[in-house]
Design an enzyme around this catalytic site. Structure first.
Site, PDB file in Angstrom:
ATOM      1  N   TRP A 123     -63.560 -66.384 -22.632  1.00 63.20           N
ATOM      2  CA  TRP A 123     -64.876 -66.303 -23.204  1.00 63.20           C
ATOM      3  C   TRP A 123     -66.008 -65.564 -22.510  1.00 63.20           C
ATOM      4  O   TRP A 123     -66.612 -64.811 -23.453  1.00 63.20           O
ATOM      5  CB  TRP A 123     -65.284 -67.855 -23.359  1.00 63.20           C
ATOM      6  N   TRP A 152     -53.166 -60.675 -15.738  1.00 65.84           N
ATOM      7  CA  TRP A 152     -54.529 -61.194 -15.888  1.00 65.84           C
ATOM      8  C   TRP A 152     -54.727 -62.536 -15.847  1.00 65.84           C
ATOM      9  O   TRP A 152     -55.675 -63.371 -15.355  1.00 65.84           O
ATOM     10  CB  TRP A 152     -54.784 -61.162 -17.653  1.00 65.84           C
ATOM     11  N   GLU A 207     -49.834 -59.105 -18.726  1.00 64.45           N
ATOM     12  CA  GLU A 207     -50.567 -60.415 -19.190  1.00 64.45           C
ATOM     13  C   GLU A 207     -50.560 -61.376 -18.009  1.00 64.45           C
ATOM     14  O   GLU A 207     -51.416 -62.287 -17.711  1.00 64.45           O
ATOM     15  CB  GLU A 207     -50.085 -60.748 -20.465  1.00 64.45           C
ATOM     16  N   TRP A 255     -80.021 -67.951 -26.487  1.00 59.81           N
ATOM     17  CA  TRP A 255     -78.895 -68.099 -27.545  1.00 59.81           C
ATOM     18  C   TRP A 255     -79.729 -68.855 -28.667  1.00 59.81           C
ATOM     19  O   TRP A 255     -80.496 -69.779 -28.353  1.00 59.81           O
ATOM     20  CB  TRP A 255     -77.839 -68.825 -26.828  1.00 59.81           C
ATOM     21  N   TRP A 303     -71.726 -68.901 -25.705  1.00 60.41           N
ATOM     22  CA  TRP A 303     -70.171 -68.919 -25.223  1.00 60.41           C
ATOM     23  C   TRP A 303     -69.745 -70.290 -24.911  1.00 60.41           C
ATOM     24  O   TRP A 303     -68.697 -70.639 -25.166  1.00 60.41           O
ATOM     25  CB  TRP A 303     -69.966 -67.630 -24.427  1.00 60.41           C
ATOM     26  N   ASN A 306     -53.759 -64.215 -29.345  1.00 63.37           N
ATOM     27  CA  ASN A 306     -54.934 -63.573 -28.280  1.00 63.37           C
ATOM     28  C   ASN A 306     -55.769 -62.616 -29.170  1.00 63.37           C
ATOM     29  O   ASN A 306     -56.915 -62.753 -28.847  1.00 63.37           O
ATOM     30  CB  ASN A 306     -54.055 -62.878 -27.424  1.00 63.37           C
TER      31      ASN A 306
HETATM   32  C1  LIG Z   1     -61.692 -66.540 -25.757  1.00 71.51           C
HETATM   33  C2  LIG Z   1     -60.326 -66.697 -25.069  1.00 71.51           C
HETATM   34  C3  LIG Z   1     -59.886 -68.013 -24.599  1.00 71.51           C
HETATM   35  C4  LIG Z   1     -58.817 -68.230 -24.327  1.00 71.51           C
HETATM   36  N1  LIG Z   1     -58.301 -69.485 -23.548  1.00 71.51           N
HETATM   37  C5  LIG Z   1     -57.039 -69.260 -23.276  1.00 71.51           C
HETATM   38  C6  LIG Z   1     -56.503 -70.813 -22.732  1.00 71.51           C
HETATM   39  O1  LIG Z   1     -57.256 -71.621 -22.789  1.00 71.51           O
HETATM   40  N2  LIG Z   1     -55.342 -70.761 -22.160  1.00 71.51           N
HETATM   41  C7  LIG Z   1     -54.668 -69.893 -21.995  1.00 71.51           C
HETATM   42  O2  LIG Z   1     -53.450 -69.867 -21.527  1.00 71.51           O
HETATM   43  N3  LIG Z   1     -54.812 -68.496 -22.366  1.00 71.51           N
HETATM   44  C8  LIG Z   1     -56.105 -68.431 -22.949  1.00 71.51           C
HETATM   45  N4  LIG Z   1     -56.609 -67.231 -23.267  1.00 71.51           N
HETATM   46  C9  LIG Z   1     -55.597 -65.850 -23.060  1.00 71.51           C
HETATM   47  C10 LIG Z   1     -54.701 -65.659 -24.197  1.00 71.51           C
HETATM   48  O3  LIG Z   1     -55.329 -65.486 -25.538  1.00 71.51           O
HETATM   49  C11 LIG Z   1     -53.590 -66.442 -24.231  1.00 71.51           C
HETATM   50  O4  LIG Z   1     -52.940 -66.717 -23.080  1.00 71.51           O
HETATM   51  C12 LIG Z   1     -52.324 -66.239 -25.105  1.00 71.51           C
HETATM   52  O5  LIG Z   1     -53.019 -65.947 -26.633  1.00 71.51           O
HETATM   53  C13 LIG Z   1     -51.174 -66.843 -25.065  1.00 71.51           C
HETATM   54  O6  LIG Z   1     -50.228 -66.539 -25.979  1.00 71.51           O
HETATM   55  P1  LIG Z   1     -48.845 -66.068 -25.431  1.00 71.51           P
HETATM   56  O7  LIG Z   1     -48.426 -67.280 -24.569  1.00 71.51           O
HETATM   57  O8  LIG Z   1     -47.887 -65.751 -26.794  1.00 71.51           O
HETATM   58  O9  LIG Z   1     -49.173 -64.863 -24.682  1.00 71.51           O
HETATM   59  P2  LIG Z   1     -48.335 -63.570 -24.238  1.00 71.51           P
HETATM   60  O10 LIG Z   1     -48.966 -62.400 -24.808  1.00 71.51           O
HETATM   61  O11 LIG Z   1     -46.932 -63.675 -24.683  1.00 71.51           O
HETATM   62  O12 LIG Z   1     -48.703 -63.519 -22.672  1.00 71.51           O
HETATM   63  C14 LIG Z   1     -47.909 -64.223 -21.758  1.00 71.51           C
HETATM   64  C15 LIG Z   1     -48.569 -65.112 -20.624  1.00 71.51           C
HETATM   65  O13 LIG Z   1     -49.700 -64.423 -19.932  1.00 71.51           O
HETATM   66  C16 LIG Z   1     -50.959 -65.036 -19.962  1.00 71.51           C
HETATM   67  N5  LIG Z   1     -51.789 -64.452 -20.657  1.00 71.51           N
HETATM   68  C17 LIG Z   1     -51.760 -63.621 -21.770  1.00 71.51           C
HETATM   69  N6  LIG Z   1     -53.148 -63.133 -22.096  1.00 71.51           N
HETATM   70  C18 LIG Z   1     -54.009 -63.541 -20.976  1.00 71.51           C
HETATM   71  C19 LIG Z   1     -55.072 -63.585 -20.801  1.00 71.51           C
HETATM   72  N7  LIG Z   1     -56.042 -62.570 -21.802  1.00 71.51           N
HETATM   73  N8  LIG Z   1     -55.957 -63.861 -19.605  1.00 71.51           N
HETATM   74  C20 LIG Z   1     -55.184 -64.941 -18.916  1.00 71.51           C
HETATM   75  N9  LIG Z   1     -53.803 -65.037 -19.269  1.00 71.51           N
HETATM   76  C21 LIG Z   1     -53.189 -64.572 -20.093  1.00 71.51           C
HETATM   77  C22 LIG Z   1     -50.522 -66.591 -20.679  1.00 71.51           C
HETATM   78  O14 LIG Z   1     -50.064 -67.447 -19.836  1.00 71.51           O
HETATM   79  C23 LIG Z   1     -49.484 -66.040 -21.589  1.00 71.51           C
HETATM   80  O15 LIG Z   1     -48.689 -67.217 -21.842  1.00 71.51           O
HETATM   81  C24 LIG Z   1     -57.915 -66.842 -23.803  1.00 71.51           C
HETATM   82  C25 LIG Z   1     -58.320 -65.727 -24.384  1.00 71.51           C
HETATM   83  C26 LIG Z   1     -59.490 -65.566 -24.942  1.00 71.51           C
HETATM   84  C27 LIG Z   1     -59.998 -64.186 -25.329  1.00 71.51           C
END
Ligand SMILES: Cc1cc2nc3c(=O)[nH]c(=O)nc-3n(C[C@H](O)[C@H](O)[C@H](O)COP(=O)(O)OP(=O)(O)OC[C@H]3O[C@@H](n4cnc5c(N)ncnc54)[C@H](O)[C@@H]3O)c2cc1C
Length: 484
Positions: free
Chosen positions: A395, A290, A287, A319, A372, A354
């Site tokens: 998105w 990512w 993650e 859209w 979107w 997420n």
């Molecule tokens: C439509 C959509 C919008 C999103 N908007 C944001 C946003 O504005 N800000 C944001 O930080 N994340 C965003 N994410 C990614 C992800 O959903 C969140 O980072 C995650 O839910 C945060 O929860 P966590 O800290 O418990 O993550 P954990 O699962 O603990 O992951 C650890 C860290 O990895 C990073 N991470 C995890 N998943 C992703 C991902 N798919 N993409 C990029 N980084 C990731 C984050 O920094 C996160 O804190 C988005 C995902 C989607 C599908």
């Protein structure tokens, strides 16, 4: 003594990196040997223009207060300059450099377009004043323009990017930053509280939201420790179930920089050596990859910051402009329990799990076929962790307009997702109390319940037929592009 004859100082310019640990710019400034000052340019109008959630502004301001006090104890004064928006930053920086006889600026690099333009203007100004700016990529694990594919182009597919990312990190991986040293001289007083209080008073964020969050570096580091000790080993199996709260919830700290991604990586790495926690650690580090991936996409394709879709053919998509459906989605009244629970989680906490972000974003862009970008903006206005690169990437992934996105014919069923990831309806019951009395069998599609609740809406659109409509629209867009 006139200010201009005082000894030169070096400056740490703080932006989205509100911490003292694993902060390469601060470490370098303290090692420089000259007196150190720190600066933060407050840009409230810019936040508004970027549609930043008031809750996020609150988090940043409160974290800034903690940072100011921590730096003061280290003998580093943090000055807060009220700049309003980015356009004013170069002029005010020039004034500041003159007033404080700054010889060199240390800062973290930022990659979105507006930030790059701001920094270019500041670099030109500093150069004309004979001040060097030294930038660090301490917001990422791997600098965004470093890894290129075999063709010499930026990676646009995650899996090969991750392989190259792992390889680079194993060879050059960040080491823990050396122990911080104090500024020459004694502790100082932090003088920024009045400005922070004034900015906070304009936000009007309800306590029901702020009470759920703990700003600042101290609490972010504790949260990381708790997650590594108690959550990491089970992360892979549990992370997709929103009722379990099994993810780190560190996204807010990571996006505001109260926590360093390097510290996260260093904290998770030892678990890779342990058979019981290896899977969880690999998955969580994925993650973090990512996160870097979307940052390098943003840095290498600046057109995304102008609101463009990554996939050019999707520009031709027509859209839907159905505002009442958009409003139903915003408010969590779509009639699909998991989507509604997700949206209400966002409104009531400023954060969304997420799995639910994917479900909800796909629902808006596929079931409702609404642009979107409207969802991206709505998320940004409400998320405490609103992060331009991750939000845009998420998105565009969900809407199938992005790089390495879900294929357009892949449409999550909001009912099936609900049955799989909230099988007992525990999470739904928490956020959609109208459905609390339904059984685990009925809660995912209440309109099919023996006695459907009369205070919960019918589905705004049927799930059946969505995949076919979306497929036809994407194909039509491609044909349109090819005929241009
Ligand atoms: C439509 C959509 C919008 C999103 N908007 C944001 C946003 O504005 N800000 C944001 O930080 N994340 C965003 N994410 C990614 C992800 O959903 C969140 O980072 C995650 O839910 C945060 O929860 P966590 O800290 O418990 O993550 P954990 O699962 O603990 O992951 C650890 C860290 O990895 C990073 N991470 C995890 N998943 C992703 C991902 N798919 N993409 C990029 N980084 C990731 C984050 O920094 C996160 O804190 C988005 C995902 C989607 C599908």
């Amino acid at each position: 003594m006139p200010e201009t004859t005082s000894p030169a100082t070096v400056l740490v310019w703080y932006r989205n990196d509100l911490r003292v640990h694993e902060h390469a710019a601060l470490t370098a400034a303290l090692a420089d040997g000259r007196p150190v000052r720190a600066l933060y340019m407050l840009c409230e109008q810019q936040w508004q223009r970027h549609g930043v959630a008031p809750l996020r502004s609150w988090y940043v301001l409160q974290s800034l207060r903690e940072l100011g006090e921590t730096l003061a104890r280290m003998g580093v004064p943090l000055d807060i300059v009220n700049a309003g928006d980015f356009a004013e930053v170069p002029r005010l920086l020039g004034k500041y450099l003159r007033e404080h006889t700054v010889a060199r600026i240390y800062c973290g690099r930022e990659y979105p377009l507006n930030e790059l333009n701001r920094d270019r203007a500041c670099a030109a100004l500093a150069a004309s004043a004979g001040v060097e700016i030294v930038g660090f990529d301490h917001a990422v694990l791997v600098p965004p323009k470093l890894l290129m594919s075999g063709q010499g182009t930026p990676y646009t597919v995650f899996t090969p990017y991750r392989r190259a990312w792992e390889k680079w990190l194993s060879a050059h991986g960040p080491l823990p930053a050396p122990t911080r040293r104090r500024n020459p001289g004694s502790s100082v007083l932090f003088a920024g509280n009045a400005l922070i209080d004034a900015a906070l008073s304009g936000l009007a964020v309800p306590e029901s939201l702020t009470s759920k969050w703990q700003p600042g570096e101290l609490s972010a580091r504790k949260q990381l420790r708790r997650f590594i000790d108690a959550g990491l080993s089970g992360y892979r199996q549990r992370r997709d179930y929103p009722a379990l709260a099994a993810t780190s919830v560190l996204s807010t700290a990571l996006s505001a920089g109260t926590l360093s991604v390097t510290e996260c990586w260093l904290a998770a790495r030892p678990a890779l050596q342990d058979a019981a926690s290896r899977e969880g650690a690999e998955c969580w580090i994925g993650e973090l990859a990512w996160r870097d991936f979307y940052r390098q996409i943003m840095a290498n394709f600046p057109r995304l910051a102008r609101g463009e879709a990554f996939r050019e053919d999707t520009r031709y998509i027509q859209w839907s402009s159905d505002n009442s459906r958009f409003q139903a989605w915003c408010e969590g009244r779509t009639g699909y329990p998991l989507v509604d629970a997700a949206q209400r989680q966002l409104l009531q906490t400023g954060w969304m799990h997420n799995r639910l972000r994917m479900v909800s974003a796909m629902f808006l862009s596929k079931h409702l076929f609404i642009d979107w970008r409207r969802g991206e903006e709505f998320f940004m206005r409400h998320l405490i962790d609103g992060d331009f690169a991750a939000n845009n990437g998420g998105w565009q992934w969900s809407a199938s307009t992005g790089t390495d996105a879900a294929p357009y014919f892949r449409v999550f069923s909001p009912i099936r997702q609900s049955e799989r990831f909230d099988p007992e309806g525990e999470f739904i019951r928490r956020f959609v109390p109208e459905l609390a009395g339904l059984s685990a069998k009925s809660i995912h599609a209440p309109w099919r319940a023996p006695v459907p609740p009369d205070n919960y809406p019918q589905p705004v659109v049927p799930h059946e037929g969505v995949k076919e409509r979306v497929t036809a629209a994407f194909r039509a867009a491609r044909t349109m592009m090819e005929s241009q």
